[in-house]
Design an enzyme around this catalytic site. Sequence first.
Site, mmCIF file in Angstrom:
data_model
loop_
_atom_site.group_PDB
_atom_site.id
_atom_site.type_symbol
_atom_site.label_atom_id
_atom_site.label_comp_id
_atom_site.label_asym_id
_atom_site.label_seq_id
_atom_site.Cartn_x
_atom_site.Cartn_y
_atom_site.Cartn_z
ATOM 1 N N SER A 146 0.797 -1.069 0.026
ATOM 2 C CA SER A 146 0.025 -0.098 0.056
ATOM 3 C C SER A 146 0.673 1.186 -0.087
ATOM 4 O O SER A 146 2.168 1.129 0.304
ATOM 5 C CB SER A 146 -0.821 -0.085 1.217
ATOM 6 O OG SER A 146 -1.291 1.412 1.238
ATOM 7 N N TYR A 159 -2.124 -1.431 10.419
ATOM 8 C CA TYR A 159 -2.140 -1.439 9.063
ATOM 9 C C TYR A 159 -0.719 -1.055 8.350
ATOM 10 O O TYR A 159 -0.169 -1.563 7.477
ATOM 11 C CB TYR A 159 -3.183 -1.079 8.264
ATOM 12 C CG TYR A 159 -3.391 -1.015 6.793
ATOM 13 C CD1 TYR A 159 -4.169 -1.897 6.318
ATOM 14 C CD2 TYR A 159 -2.975 0.047 5.832
ATOM 15 C CE1 TYR A 159 -4.323 -1.932 5.117
ATOM 16 C CE2 TYR A 159 -3.247 -0.092 4.806
ATOM 17 C CZ TYR A 159 -3.954 -0.983 4.112
ATOM 18 O OH TYR A 159 -4.297 -1.246 2.764
HETATM 19 P P1 NAD Z 1 -11.775 -5.846 -0.137
HETATM 20 O O1 NAD Z 1 -12.138 -5.720 1.599
HETATM 21 O O2 NAD Z 1 -12.578 -5.271 -1.139
HETATM 22 O O3 NAD Z 1 -11.308 -7.226 -0.155
HETATM 23 C C1 NAD Z 1 -10.510 -7.915 0.417
HETATM 24 C C2 NAD Z 1 -10.209 -9.352 0.308
HETATM 25 O O4 NAD Z 1 -9.834 -10.279 1.450
HETATM 26 C C3 NAD Z 1 -11.711 -10.146 0.302
HETATM 27 O O5 NAD Z 1 -11.840 -10.985 -0.684
HETATM 28 C C4 NAD Z 1 -11.845 -10.742 1.564
HETATM 29 O O6 NAD Z 1 -12.857 -11.769 1.819
HETATM 30 C C5 NAD Z 1 -10.587 -11.229 1.883
HETATM 31 N N1 NAD Z 1 -10.349 -11.688 3.079
HETATM 32 C C6 NAD Z 1 -10.441 -10.907 4.332
HETATM 33 N N2 NAD Z 1 -10.087 -11.515 5.391
HETATM 34 C C7 NAD Z 1 -9.655 -12.601 4.770
HETATM 35 C C8 NAD Z 1 -9.490 -14.144 5.546
HETATM 36 N N3 NAD Z 1 -9.421 -13.996 6.969
HETATM 37 N N4 NAD Z 1 -9.265 -15.091 4.955
HETATM 38 C C9 NAD Z 1 -9.233 -15.025 3.496
HETATM 39 N N5 NAD Z 1 -9.642 -13.991 2.863
HETATM 40 C C10 NAD Z 1 -9.917 -12.801 3.440
HETATM 41 O O7 NAD Z 1 -10.287 -4.871 -0.051
HETATM 42 P P2 NAD Z 1 -9.563 -4.278 -1.093
HETATM 43 O O8 NAD Z 1 -9.599 -2.789 -0.959
HETATM 44 O O9 NAD Z 1 -9.542 -4.935 -2.171
HETATM 45 O O10 NAD Z 1 -7.980 -4.827 -0.469
HETATM 46 C C11 NAD Z 1 -7.189 -5.791 -1.021
HETATM 47 C C12 NAD Z 1 -5.841 -5.440 -0.774
HETATM 48 O O11 NAD Z 1 -5.261 -4.078 -1.133
HETATM 49 C C13 NAD Z 1 -5.683 -5.603 0.890
HETATM 50 O O12 NAD Z 1 -4.456 -6.277 1.075
HETATM 51 C C14 NAD Z 1 -5.373 -3.970 1.169
HETATM 52 O O13 NAD Z 1 -4.627 -3.473 2.197
HETATM 53 C C15 NAD Z 1 -4.676 -3.606 -0.059
HETATM 54 N N6 NAD Z 1 -4.913 -1.935 -0.577
HETATM 55 C C16 NAD Z 1 -6.126 -1.472 -0.588
HETATM 56 C C17 NAD Z 1 -6.357 0.032 -0.904
HETATM 57 C C18 NAD Z 1 -7.550 0.365 -1.177
HETATM 58 O O14 NAD Z 1 -7.907 1.672 -1.060
HETATM 59 N N7 NAD Z 1 -8.791 -0.077 -1.511
HETATM 60 C C19 NAD Z 1 -5.302 0.662 -1.034
HETATM 61 C C20 NAD Z 1 -3.839 0.234 -0.647
HETATM 62 C C21 NAD Z 1 -3.896 -1.234 -0.400
#
Ligand code: NAD
Length: 264
Positions: A146, A159
């Site tokens: 991130s 985080y």
């Molecule tokens: P999201 O909530 O849409 O998706 C998260 C996914 O992780 C889902 O499929 C969920 O079911 C899965 N998950 C959560 N807990 C779990 C567990 N215990 N076992 C198995 N699966 C599990 O989130 P997102 O925004 O798509 O985030 C995806 C990645 O990208 C994360 O690592 C997040 O930190 C990173 N990220 C997101 C952003 C943002 O702005 N959305 C920015 C930077 C980094």
Amino acid sequence: MADNILDDRTALITGSTSGIGLGMARALAEAGANIVLNGLGDTQEIESLRAEMAGRYGVEVIYDGANMLEQEEISKMVRAAQEKFGCVDILVNNAGIQYVSAIEDFPEDKWQAIIDINLVSNFHTIKAALPAMKTQNWGRIINLASAHGLVASPYKSAYVAAKHGVVGLTKTVALEIAESQITCNAICPGYVRTPLVEGQITDQMKIHNMSREQVINDIFLVAQPSKRFVEVEELGQVAVFLCSSAAKSINGASLPVEGGWTAK
Ligand code: NAD
């Protein structure tokens, strides 16, 4: 980029039932890879998604519900994928959760879950997937860090610690496999409008008694000089690029995809 550059490859994407992981799974499937979906959610909805993706992209798509908090389930998922497809050629460590609180109020169980899902699960998947990649001397490991793997924001201690850990893990693995045809890189997105961020927007609206638009502009996009959310599709294409031969010398990098956030 050629549509079928990943024919005969298999990609396992943790947390791919939603958001960025699902976008990456779609992009990798479109490029020809068989897909192992993983993540939480409603069983029937996930089965519909699996079948829709297999039909749309003409690749094999399977689902494994391993919980990223459970080492045994993680290792079993990787072993099952290796038995079915021969190798997990592309491993995307994407599953992640968030919790926002001042450190003195931060619940211990939330801290531990964030570290375990966002960081420790990456160690377990890489440990399980790497031997078969080494045997065939080809592999791609992509870790979702991130912008918060590069810089901090207040109230996100777990985080930010986990994502800085992911960047460190990425560099270490990259050095360990540097002489092979395997690469390990991190992608560092800025804000992407997924369920993870929608939840934070709603929380901030309540905390600050602000409208959705005010929260988006004054709290979220204020960090992002582009003043727009990063799109899931952009990240999918970055993942496909990292899997291409053009990226074979990119190793140990933490690639910011955040509209200039960390350039400040
Ligand atoms: P999201 O909530 O849409 O998706 C998260 C996914 O992780 C889902 O499929 C969920 O079911 C899965 N998950 C959560 N807990 C779990 C567990 N215990 N076992 C198995 N699966 C599990 O989130 P997102 O925004 O798509 O985030 C995806 C990645 O990208 C994360 O690592 C997040 O930190 C990173 N990220 C997101 C952003 C943002 O702005 N959305 C920015 C930077 C980094």
